[in-house]
Design a protein around this motif. Structure first.
Motif, PDB file in Angstrom:
ATOM      1  N   ARG A 191       0.840  -1.205   0.000  1.00 23.41           N
ATOM      2  CA  ARG A 191       0.000   0.000   0.000  1.00 23.41           C
ATOM      3  C   ARG A 191       0.876   1.257   0.000  1.00 23.41           C
ATOM      4  O   ARG A 191       2.005   1.246   0.494  1.00 23.41           O
ATOM      5  CB  ARG A 191      -0.905  -0.011   1.236  1.00 23.41           C
ATOM      6  N   SER A 214      -2.325   5.580  -9.492  1.00 26.20           N
ATOM      7  CA  SER A 214      -2.508   4.346  -8.725  1.00 26.20           C
ATOM      8  C   SER A 214      -3.525   3.432  -9.391  1.00 26.20           C
ATOM      9  O   SER A 214      -3.334   2.212  -9.458  1.00 26.20           O
ATOM     10  CB  SER A 214      -2.941   4.683  -7.293  1.00 26.20           C
ATOM     11  N   LYS A 215      -4.609   4.011  -9.904  1.00 25.73           N
ATOM     12  CA  LYS A 215      -5.623   3.206 -10.599  1.00 25.73           C
ATOM     13  C   LYS A 215      -5.045   2.569 -11.860  1.00 25.73           C
ATOM     14  O   LYS A 215      -5.293   1.399 -12.151  1.00 25.73           O
ATOM     15  CB  LYS A 215      -6.822   4.083 -10.972  1.00 25.73           C
ATOM     16  N   ASP A 267      -2.375   0.177  -4.424  1.00 27.71           N
ATOM     17  CA  ASP A 267      -3.390   0.386  -3.393  1.00 27.71           C
ATOM     18  C   ASP A 267      -3.043   1.686  -2.667  1.00 27.71           C
ATOM     19  O   ASP A 267      -2.087   1.740  -1.890  1.00 27.71           O
ATOM     20  CB  ASP A 267      -3.384  -0.800  -2.428  1.00 27.71           C
ATOM     21  N   VAL A 285      -4.098   4.967  -0.203  1.00 28.58           N
ATOM     22  CA  VAL A 285      -4.970   5.566   0.804  1.00 28.58           C
ATOM     23  C   VAL A 285      -4.476   6.997   1.037  1.00 28.58           C
ATOM     24  O   VAL A 285      -3.266   7.233   1.138  1.00 28.58           O
ATOM     25  CB  VAL A 285      -4.959   4.769   2.121  1.00 28.58           C
ATOM     26  N   GLU A 314      -8.942  -2.827   5.594  1.00 32.79           N
ATOM     27  CA  GLU A 314     -10.161  -2.258   5.029  1.00 32.79           C
ATOM     28  C   GLU A 314     -10.039  -0.773   4.692  1.00 32.79           C
ATOM     29  O   GLU A 314     -10.949  -0.188   4.087  1.00 32.79           O
ATOM     30  CB  GLU A 314     -11.334  -2.462   6.005  1.00 32.79           C
ATOM     31  N   ALA A 315      -8.939  -0.139   5.095  1.00 29.77           N
ATOM     32  CA  ALA A 315      -8.753   1.289   4.808  1.00 29.77           C
ATOM     33  C   ALA A 315      -8.801   1.521   3.303  1.00 29.77           C
ATOM     34  O   ALA A 315      -8.231   0.756   2.523  1.00 29.77           O
ATOM     35  CB  ALA A 315      -7.432   1.782   5.377  1.00 29.77           C
ATOM     36  N   ASN A 316      -9.479   2.617   2.892  1.00 28.63           N
ATOM     37  CA  ASN A 316      -9.615   2.886   1.456  1.00 28.63           C
ATOM     38  C   ASN A 316      -9.940   4.348   1.232  1.00 28.63           C
ATOM     39  O   ASN A 316     -10.498   5.029   2.092  1.00 28.63           O
ATOM     40  CB  ASN A 316     -10.726   2.015   0.854  1.00 28.63           C
ATOM     41  N   GLY A 317      -9.585   4.847   0.063  1.00 33.82           N
ATOM     42  CA  GLY A 317      -9.961   6.207  -0.320  1.00 33.82           C
ATOM     43  C   GLY A 317      -9.301   7.283   0.518  1.00 33.82           C
ATOM     44  O   GLY A 317      -8.127   7.180   0.873  1.00 33.82           O
ATOM     45  N   TYR A 323      -9.269  10.109   3.919  1.00 34.71           N
ATOM     46  CA  TYR A 323      -9.643  10.245   5.322  1.00 34.71           C
ATOM     47  C   TYR A 323      -9.408  11.677   5.770  1.00 34.71           C
ATOM     48  O   TYR A 323      -8.260  12.137   5.829  1.00 34.71           O
ATOM     49  CB  TYR A 323      -8.822   9.284   6.205  1.00 34.71           C
TER      50      TYR A 323
END
Length: 326
Positions: free
Chosen positions: A122, A178-179, A184, A186, A245-248, A250
Motif C-alpha cells: 500500500r 494508482s488506478k 493500493d 490511501v 479495510e482502509a480505502n480512499g 480520510y
C-alpha cells in the motif's frame, strides 16, 4: 509489536508530520527507510537518528523529489510507502517552481518507484484538507464536510491559493496513477497541524500558529481554525496502512474552532498572558458554520487528542526549543 519484521519507507522524513511518523513506526517495531533531501545537513537527520530504535531499525536515504528514480533504493523491499514529502508555503513568488512542480513531480516519482516493488502492499499519501473544502460553497450552520467533498481547483487558481492547487494536483495525479498501475492508495487529508515538534527547525505551520498565538493574527479567514494534532496525524497514517479495510480518503481534523475559543483555552492555561483581552465573550456563542466529519477516521480506530492538550503541548514545545517566550 505490529510492525516487527516489516520494512516501510517515509519520504520527507525530517518534516514535522514525518518525524512523528518515523518515531511512532519505530515504536511499533517497524524497520524504516527514511528519505531526506541531504544526508549532510545535521538539522535534517540528527533528531531522527536520536529516536528510540533508530540505531537498529532506521536507514536514511538521500532523495530528490524532482529526480525520477531517486526513490528506487529507499522503496525497494518495502511493504508500504508513506509519502509525506511536499513543500508547504502559503505565500510564494514562483508557485510553479517552488510548489506545483515539486508536489506533482515528487508524487509521481515516488509512485513510479513504488510501482516497481513487488513486495509493496500500500501507499499512504499525505494530502491536506486543502483538497477537500476550498473554493466550494460550504454547508449552512451545523452542516458537515466529509471525504466526498472536493476543492475547486479552478477557483483556487483564480484566487492564487497555490498551496491548495499543489495539493489538489498532487492528490488527483496520485489517484489516477494508482488506478492505472494497480497500486493500493490511501489518502490522508489533515487539517492545520499543531502539536509538539521533534525537528530542531521551526516548520511553516508551527511558525504560523505561533504568530497567531503571539499576535492574535488569525491563520485562516473568518476566525475559523481547522486543527489536528501532529501525533494524531501520524497515527492516522499508520492505521491507514495497518487496517486492510482502509480505502480512499480520510479527513483527519480534531477540531473546527473560532479563534476566540482558542484564546479562551489559552487564557485558562496561561492566565497571566492576557489572552482574555483578545476576544469578546459575547461573540463566543455564535455557532460554527460547519464541521468536518471524524467518522471515517475514527472507523480506523483513531482517537483524537483534546484541543487543550494539543495547544498546551504546542506552546510548551515552542518554549522548550526557544522559538517563543511565554
Amino acid at each position: 509489536m505490529s510492525g516487527e519484521g516489516k520494512v516501510v519507507c517515509v519520504t520527507g522524513a525530517s518534516g514535522y508530520i514525518a518525524s512523528w511518523l518515523v518515531k511512532l513506526l519505530l515504536a511499533r517495531g517497524y524497520t524504516v527507510h527514511a528519505t531526506v533531501r541531504s544526508l549532510d545537513d545535521p538539522k535534517k537527520i540528527e533528531h531522527l537518528l536520536a529516536l528510540d530504535g533508530a540505531k537498529e531499525r532506521l536507514s536514511l536515504f538521500e532523495a530528490n523529489l524532482t529526480a525520477e528514480g531517486s526513490f528506487d533504493s529507499a522503496i525497494d523491499g518495502c511493504v508500504c510507502v508513506f509519502h509525506t514529502a511536499s513543500p508547504v508555503m502559503f505565500s510564494v513568488d514562483d508557485p510553479k517552481t517552488k510548489l506545483l512542480d515539486p508536489a506533482l513531480k515528487g508524487t509521481l516519482n515516488v509512485l513510479k518507484s513504488a510501482a516497481k516493488v513487488k513486495s509493496l502492499k500500500r501507499v499512504v499519501l499525505t494530502s491536506s484538507i486543502a483538497t477537500v473544502m476550498y473554493g466550494v460553497k460550504l454547508p449552512e450552520s451545523g452542516g458537515v464536510v466529509d471525504e466526498t467533498w472536493f476543492s475547486d481547483r479552478v477557483v483556487c487558481e483564480e484566487i492564487e491559493w497555490w498551496y491548495n492547487v499543489s495539493k489538489i494536483t498532487a492528490e488527483d495525479a496520485a489517484v489516477r496513477f494508482s488506478k492505472e498501475n494497480g497500486l493500493d492508495l490511501v489518502v490522508i487529508n489533515p487539517g492545520y497541524v499543531i502539536g509538539p515538534l521533534l525537528q530542531p527547525t521551526l516548520n511553516f505551520t508551527s511558525e504560523g500558529f505561533m504568530s497567531f498565538i503571539e499576535t492574535g493574527k488569525d491563520v485562516f479567514p473568518d476566525d475559523i481554525n481547522i486543527l489536528v494534532d501532529v501525533r494524531d496525524t501520524a497515527t492516522a497514517h499508520i492505521l491507514a496502512f495497518e487496517k486492510p479495510e482502509a480505502n480512499g480518503r480520510y479527513c483527519v481534523v480534531g477540531d473546527v474552532v473560532r479563534a476566540s475559543k482558542i484564546m479562551m483555552i489559552l487564557d485558562n492555561l496561561y492566565p497571566d498572558r492576557g489572552y482574555s483581552l483578545r476576544y469578546n465573550k459575547d461573540k463566543c456563542v455564535e455557532a460554527l458554520p460547519y464541521n468536518v466529519s471524524k467518522a471515517k477516521a475514527e472507523s480506523l480506530g483513531l482517537e483524537f487528542t483534546p484541543l487543550e492538550v494539543s495547544l498546551k503541548d504546542t506552546i510548551e514545545s515552542l518554549k522548550e526549543k526557544k522559538f517563543m517566550n511565554l
